[in-house]
Design a protein around this motif. Structure first.
Motif, PDB file in Angstrom:
ATOM      1  N   LYS A 145       0.846  -1.184   0.000  1.00 24.30           N
ATOM      2  CA  LYS A 145       0.000   0.000   0.000  1.00 24.30           C
ATOM      3  C   LYS A 145       0.881   1.232   0.000  1.00 24.30           C
ATOM      4  CE  LYS A 145      -4.273   1.914   1.727  1.00 24.30           C
ATOM      5  NZ  LYS A 145      -5.535   1.600   2.415  1.00 24.30           N
ATOM      6  N   PRO A 177      -3.964   7.459   0.270  1.00 26.53           N
ATOM      7  CA  PRO A 177      -3.498   6.417  -0.641  1.00 26.53           C
ATOM      8  C   PRO A 177      -3.127   7.007  -1.998  1.00 26.53           C
ATOM      9  CG  PRO A 177      -5.447   5.681   0.538  1.00 26.53           C
ATOM     10  CD  PRO A 177      -5.282   7.133   0.872  1.00 26.53           C
ATOM     11  N   SER A 213      -5.061   5.808  -8.054  1.00 26.47           N
ATOM     12  CA  SER A 213      -5.196   4.643  -8.925  1.00 26.47           C
ATOM     13  C   SER A 213      -4.414   4.854 -10.219  1.00 26.47           C
ATOM     14  CB  SER A 213      -6.674   4.412  -9.246  1.00 26.47           C
ATOM     15  OG  SER A 213      -6.833   3.364 -10.175  1.00 26.47           O
ATOM     16  N   LYS A 244      -7.626   1.335  -6.929  1.00 25.96           N
ATOM     17  CA  LYS A 244      -8.320   2.510  -6.401  1.00 25.96           C
ATOM     18  C   LYS A 244      -8.060   2.742  -4.920  1.00 25.96           C
ATOM     19  CE  LYS A 244     -12.631  -0.062  -5.585  1.00 25.96           C
ATOM     20  NZ  LYS A 244     -12.520  -0.046  -4.113  1.00 25.96           N
ATOM     21  N   ASP A 245      -7.593   1.715  -4.218  1.00 30.36           N
ATOM     22  CA  ASP A 245      -7.260   1.840  -2.800  1.00 30.36           C
ATOM     23  C   ASP A 245      -5.772   2.110  -2.566  1.00 30.36           C
ATOM     24  OD1 ASP A 245      -9.928   1.266  -1.902  1.00 30.36           O
ATOM     25  OD2 ASP A 245      -9.554  -0.852  -2.373  1.00 30.36           O
ATOM     26  N   GLU A 296      -3.367   0.158  -3.606  1.00 34.36           N
ATOM     27  CA  GLU A 296      -2.738  -1.112  -3.273  1.00 34.36           C
ATOM     28  C   GLU A 296      -2.348  -1.895  -4.532  1.00 34.36           C
ATOM     29  OE1 GLU A 296      -5.432  -3.259  -0.798  1.00 34.36           O
ATOM     30  OE2 GLU A 296      -5.147  -1.949   0.936  1.00 34.36           O
TER      31      GLU A 296
END
Length: 244
Positions: A167, A174, A177, A197-198, A200
């Motif tokens: 992450k 965050p 994306s 989108k997170d 990650e």
């Protein structure tokens, strides 16, 4: 846990390749401790070269002196923070901390005092590098695997079902994306990951050893540092994951 724990988290801030047997130069840290609470842990920040056999050789010249500009911190699982004082040794900078509790300790560092990378002689653009360090040191079995961001550019990881969940963070949120990050395996093979989108991404480690996870961001701002002009700032976070 073994009575004596010795492992290396290799910190690579920048690489300079050549055709000789010494093929790369880099910063790295050796973290040495017993794995027990209330016993000192030595963090040695080094600079040197890696030969064709993957063996690192410490240097003690100008680049080692520049390594002393890193501002280092240790943060425990409860969020308690301690500044690490770097003391120059013969071939490294040494910092010591004493873990008081079991859990995961985050090693954090920033160097915003690197000289400008001057490419004017070859017609390139000058860049001011700013480097971030992110790594972990574990004590005991009660390991906290999920952490929040701490630095402007930051990376954390979670090991789950034989995969590594990465992450990435930017400015406290965050990373967006589609951002591309890079993973270098212990043999220095590179794989590109794209954040969802997170913020990650996932990869599966294929061998034991050091994995370097890198996030870059170019800040389009010009200026001058130590009388050398630059056209942008290159922010780079290197997260160092020792997979055992």
């Amino acid at each position: 846990m073994k009575n004596k724990l010795l492992f290396k988290i290799l910190i690579t801030v920048c690489l300079f390749f050549s055709c000789s047997k010494i093929i790369a130069s880099a910063y790295w840290i050796d973290v040495k401790g017993s794995g027990k609470i209330n016993e000192p842990v030595n963090i040695e920040l080094c600079y040197g070269s890696m030969d064709e056999y993957g063996i690192r050789h410490r240097d003690s010249g100008k680049e080692l002196q520049l390594a002393g500009d890193f501002q280092m911190r240790i943060i425990d699982a409860k969020g308690n923070e301690q500044k690490l004082e770097l003391i120059l040794q013969k071939d490294s900078w040494l910092a010591v901390f004493i873990p008081k509790n079991e859990g995961q300790y985050r090693i954090i560092g920033i160097n915003d005092k690197h000289p400008v990378v001057d490419r004017s002689a070859t017609g390139g653009e000058n860049v001011l590098p700013i480097d971030y360090i992110a790594a972990v040191y574990n004590i005991g079995t009660s390991i906290i695997t999920k952490s929040n961001h701490i630095q402007k550019l930051d990376i954390v990881s979670v090991y789950e079902n034989k995969k590594i969940i990465v992450k990435a963070f930017f400015d406290g949120k965050p990373s967006k994306s589609g951002t591309k990050i890079r993973v270098f395996n212990p043999e220095n093979w590179e794989k590109e990951l794209i954040l969802n989108k997170d913020g990650e991404a996932v990869f599966y480690p294929t061998m034991k050893g050091l994995y370097i996870i890198r996030q870059d961001w170019i800040e389009p701002i010009s200026g001058a540092y130590k009388n050398v002009n630059y056209t942008s700032k290159r922010h780079r976070c290197n997260y160092y994951l020792l997979y055992q």
